[in-house]
Design a protein around this motif. Structure first.
Motif, PDB file in Angstrom:
ATOM      1  N   SER A   1      16.034 -27.866   8.021  1.00 53.56           N
ATOM      2  CA  SER A   1      17.124 -27.936   7.039  1.00 53.56           C
ATOM      3  C   SER A   1      18.018 -26.705   7.059  1.00 53.56           C
ATOM      4  O   SER A   1      19.238 -26.818   6.896  1.00 53.56           O
ATOM      5  CB  SER A   1      16.560 -28.134   5.630  1.00 53.56           C
ATOM      6  OG  SER A   1      15.893 -26.982   5.168  1.00 53.56           O
ATOM      7  N   VAL A   2      17.438 -25.524   7.260  1.00 55.78           N
ATOM      8  CA  VAL A   2      18.253 -24.300   7.195  1.00 55.78           C
ATOM      9  C   VAL A   2      19.231 -24.201   8.368  1.00 55.78           C
ATOM     10  O   VAL A   2      20.438 -24.027   8.149  1.00 55.78           O
ATOM     11  CB  VAL A   2      17.348 -23.054   7.115  1.00 55.78           C
ATOM     12  CG1 VAL A   2      18.187 -21.781   7.147  1.00 55.78           C
ATOM     13  CG2 VAL A   2      16.512 -23.093   5.837  1.00 55.78           C
ATOM     14  N   PRO A   3      18.793 -24.305   9.645  1.00 62.11           N
ATOM     15  CA  PRO A   3      19.782 -24.257  10.734  1.00 62.11           C
ATOM     16  C   PRO A   3      20.812 -25.374  10.661  1.00 62.11           C
ATOM     17  O   PRO A   3      22.004 -25.140  10.905  1.00 62.11           O
ATOM     18  CB  PRO A   3      18.923 -24.378  11.999  1.00 62.11           C
ATOM     19  CG  PRO A   3      17.559 -23.958  11.583  1.00 62.11           C
ATOM     20  CD  PRO A   3      17.415 -24.401  10.173  1.00 62.11           C
ATOM     21  N   LEU A   4      20.365 -26.594  10.320  1.00 56.05           N
ATOM     22  CA  LEU A   4      21.313 -27.703  10.218  1.00 56.05           C
ATOM     23  C   LEU A   4      22.317 -27.469   9.093  1.00 56.05           C
ATOM     24  O   LEU A   4      23.500 -27.794   9.220  1.00 56.05           O
ATOM     25  CB  LEU A   4      20.561 -29.011   9.982  1.00 56.05           C
ATOM     26  CG  LEU A   4      19.854 -29.623  11.194  1.00 56.05           C
ATOM     27  CD1 LEU A   4      19.040 -30.834  10.779  1.00 56.05           C
ATOM     28  CD2 LEU A   4      20.872 -30.012  12.267  1.00 56.05           C
TER      29      LEU A   4
ATOM     30  N   LEU B   1      15.153 -36.212   3.097  1.00 58.63           N
ATOM     31  CA  LEU B   1      15.441 -35.109   2.186  1.00 58.63           C
ATOM     32  C   LEU B   1      16.292 -34.039   2.872  1.00 58.63           C
ATOM     33  O   LEU B   1      17.109 -33.377   2.223  1.00 58.63           O
ATOM     34  CB  LEU B   1      14.141 -34.499   1.669  1.00 58.63           C
ATOM     35  CG  LEU B   1      13.295 -35.416   0.770  1.00 58.63           C
ATOM     36  CD1 LEU B   1      12.018 -34.708   0.342  1.00 58.63           C
ATOM     37  CD2 LEU B   1      14.089 -35.863  -0.448  1.00 58.63           C
ATOM     38  N   ILE B   2      16.115 -33.885   4.175  1.00 63.11           N
ATOM     39  CA  ILE B   2      16.944 -32.927   4.916  1.00 63.11           C
ATOM     40  C   ILE B   2      18.390 -33.421   4.966  1.00 63.11           C
ATOM     41  O   ILE B   2      19.338 -32.639   4.793  1.00 63.11           O
ATOM     42  CB  ILE B   2      16.376 -32.712   6.335  1.00 63.11           C
ATOM     43  CG1 ILE B   2      15.037 -31.969   6.252  1.00 63.11           C
ATOM     44  CG2 ILE B   2      17.359 -31.927   7.206  1.00 63.11           C
ATOM     45  CD1 ILE B   2      14.299 -31.877   7.566  1.00 63.11           C
TER      46      ILE B   2
ATOM     47  N   MET C   1      32.785 -12.729  14.546  1.00 66.34           N
ATOM     48  CA  MET C   1      33.429 -12.185  13.347  1.00 66.34           C
ATOM     49  C   MET C   1      32.882 -12.771  12.053  1.00 66.34           C
ATOM     50  O   MET C   1      33.066 -12.176  10.984  1.00 66.34           O
ATOM     51  CB  MET C   1      34.945 -12.422  13.420  1.00 66.34           C
ATOM     52  CG  MET C   1      35.646 -11.629  14.510  1.00 66.34           C
ATOM     53  SD  MET C   1      35.467  -9.840  14.303  1.00 66.34           S
ATOM     54  CE  MET C   1      36.390  -9.573  12.806  1.00 66.34           C
ATOM     55  N   VAL C   2      32.225 -13.924  12.126  1.00 67.16           N
ATOM     56  CA  VAL C   2      31.669 -14.520  10.899  1.00 67.16           C
ATOM     57  C   VAL C   2      30.151 -14.369  10.835  1.00 67.16           C
ATOM     58  O   VAL C   2      29.505 -14.986   9.980  1.00 67.16           O
ATOM     59  CB  VAL C   2      32.054 -16.012  10.770  1.00 67.16           C
ATOM     60  CG1 VAL C   2      33.558 -16.180  10.734  1.00 67.16           C
ATOM     61  CG2 VAL C   2      31.444 -16.847  11.881  1.00 67.16           C
ATOM     62  N   THR C   3      29.572 -13.550  11.702  1.00 73.36           N
ATOM     63  CA  THR C   3      28.115 -13.364  11.673  1.00 73.36           C
ATOM     64  C   THR C   3      27.609 -12.806  10.343  1.00 73.36           C
ATOM     65  O   THR C   3      26.484 -13.149   9.941  1.00 73.36           O
ATOM     66  CB  THR C   3      27.646 -12.472  12.835  1.00 73.36           C
ATOM     67  OG1 THR C   3      28.500 -11.305  12.924  1.00 73.36           O
ATOM     68  CG2 THR C   3      27.668 -13.234  14.151  1.00 73.36           C
ATOM     69  N   PRO C   4      28.350 -11.954   9.610  1.00 78.03           N
ATOM     70  CA  PRO C   4      27.846 -11.570   8.275  1.00 78.03           C
ATOM     71  C   PRO C   4      27.690 -12.773   7.341  1.00 78.03           C
ATOM     72  O   PRO C   4      26.726 -12.838   6.579  1.00 78.03           O
ATOM     73  CB  PRO C   4      28.922 -10.607   7.763  1.00 78.03           C
ATOM     74  CG  PRO C   4      29.532 -10.029   8.986  1.00 78.03           C
ATOM     75  CD  PRO C   4      29.540 -11.158   9.973  1.00 78.03           C
ATOM     76  N   ALA C   5      28.615 -13.718   7.426  1.00 80.04           N
ATOM     77  CA  ALA C   5      28.493 -14.933   6.609  1.00 80.04           C
ATOM     78  C   ALA C   5      27.321 -15.789   7.082  1.00 80.04           C
ATOM     79  O   ALA C   5      26.633 -16.419   6.266  1.00 80.04           O
ATOM     80  CB  ALA C   5      29.791 -15.734   6.668  1.00 80.04           C
ATOM     81  N   ILE C   6      27.095 -15.819   8.393  1.00 77.38           N
ATOM     82  CA  ILE C   6      25.948 -16.556   8.926  1.00 77.38           C
ATOM     83  C   ILE C   6      24.648 -15.944   8.406  1.00 77.38           C
ATOM     84  O   ILE C   6      23.729 -16.656   7.993  1.00 77.38           O
ATOM     85  CB  ILE C   6      25.975 -16.570  10.468  1.00 77.38           C
ATOM     86  CG1 ILE C   6      27.180 -17.356  10.967  1.00 77.38           C
ATOM     87  CG2 ILE C   6      24.687 -17.155  11.027  1.00 77.38           C
ATOM     88  CD1 ILE C   6      27.351 -17.322  12.483  1.00 77.38           C
TER      89      ILE C   6
END
Length: 301
Positions: free
Chosen positions: A86-89, A166-167, A214-219
């Motif tokens: 669920s988290v990676p997806l 549920l996922i 550039m969006v790795t902090p958000a990731i």
């Protein structure tokens, strides 16, 4: 006869006492409603306690019993399955939606609102909606599959499909992460895209070598909050399946809840809670330790 001197408070001391007086309600609330229950649960984890009789000290018996509890190990396995998928997806789905909404689309503001609405809907209402969607007889999803000649599974009624169901439902609730990714995408300097284009990078290369770094902090933020939430998943499984069928959706916190508030084994439930707390802390520390290798902050050289 000498009179003793009256010591007056210095201005810094007065300011400190004034500050302390203003924040004292919060301090008392923090100590009474957070620190005290936290320490009490730690004590209970070493006791046998059923709410009706005084706690009986059993030392590590609760923790050792968990290793031999097959239902507990099943709950651990179900939770790991849910976290791993669920988290990676969820992060990937949120990024793709945000990337789409960051384009020059018509009705872009309306689309952003539509994707955000699910996270402000009460989880009970969301669960009831998805119970209807996943209904094997007259549910929306199986009716759509029937239109293209596919016989849908039992979804929530099948041990093989209950956790994937549920996922799928969890992906409905990525609106918060979408907004975070959208803000991160809008913060990427246009000059980086122009420089990459001058160097001959195509659209896919620009996304891989400019946008994603550039969006790795958000990731990182989405991964961290997603992991913590996934380890504690409870409401959706409790409302939609109550741990079934055949304990296939009996997640860790649901099993903890059953022992604490159905069977009144507070000591056993407290031991489970502290193990979960330790796992979440370890995973969080590991994620932060590894983030230095792949997270880029704009101010870095």
């Amino acid at each position: 006869m000498c009179q003793g001197r009256v010591r007056r408070l210095t201005p810094p001391a007065k300011r400190f006492l004034t500050l302390l007086a203003f924040i004292s309600p919060w301090i008392l609330g923090f100590l009474g409603f957070f620190v005290y229950p936290l320490l009490l649960s730690l004590y209970y984890s070493f006791t046998e306690y059923n709410l009706l009789q005084p706690p009986k000290w059993v030392w590590l018996q609760n923790y050792s019993s968990l290793i031999e509890d097959t239902h507990y190990l099943n709950a651990v396995g179900n939770t790991i399955y849910f976290v791993v998928f669920s988290v990676p997806l969820g992060v990937l789905t949120a990024f793709l939606i945000a990337f789409l909404l960051n384009q020059q689309l018509r009705l872009r503001v309306l689309l952003r609102m539509i994707f955000y609405i699910p996270i402000v809907v009460p989880i009970s209402a969301t669960a009831i909606l998805w119970m209807w969607i996943f209904n094997s007889n007259w549910g929306l999803l199986n009716n759509i599959l029937a239109l293209i000649g596919i016989q849908g599974p039992a979804w929530l009624g099948s041990p093989a499909w209950s956790k994937p169901s549920l996922i799928i439902m969890q992906l409905w609730l990525v609106g918060g992460s979408v907004l975070i990714f959208l803000a991160a995408l809008q913060d990427v300097p246009r000059s980086l895209y122009d420089a990459a284009e001058v160097d001959g990078a195509n659209a896919l290369h620009r996304v891989w070598h400019v946008t994603i770094p550039m969006v790795t902090p958000a990731i990182l933020f989405s991964l961290l909050t997603g992991l913590i939430a996934a380890f504690q998943t409870f409401a959706n499984a409790w409302i939609m399946t109550d741990g079934g069928p055949v304990r296939s959706t009996e997640f860790y916190v649901l099993y903890l809840y059953d022992h604490g508030f159905r069977f009144f084994r507070m000591g056993y439930a407290s031991a489970m809670a502290w193990i979960l707390f330790g796992v979440v802390v370890v995973v969080t520390v590991l994620l932060f330790r590894t983030s230095a290798r792949w997270v880029y902050y704009g101010g870095e050289g």
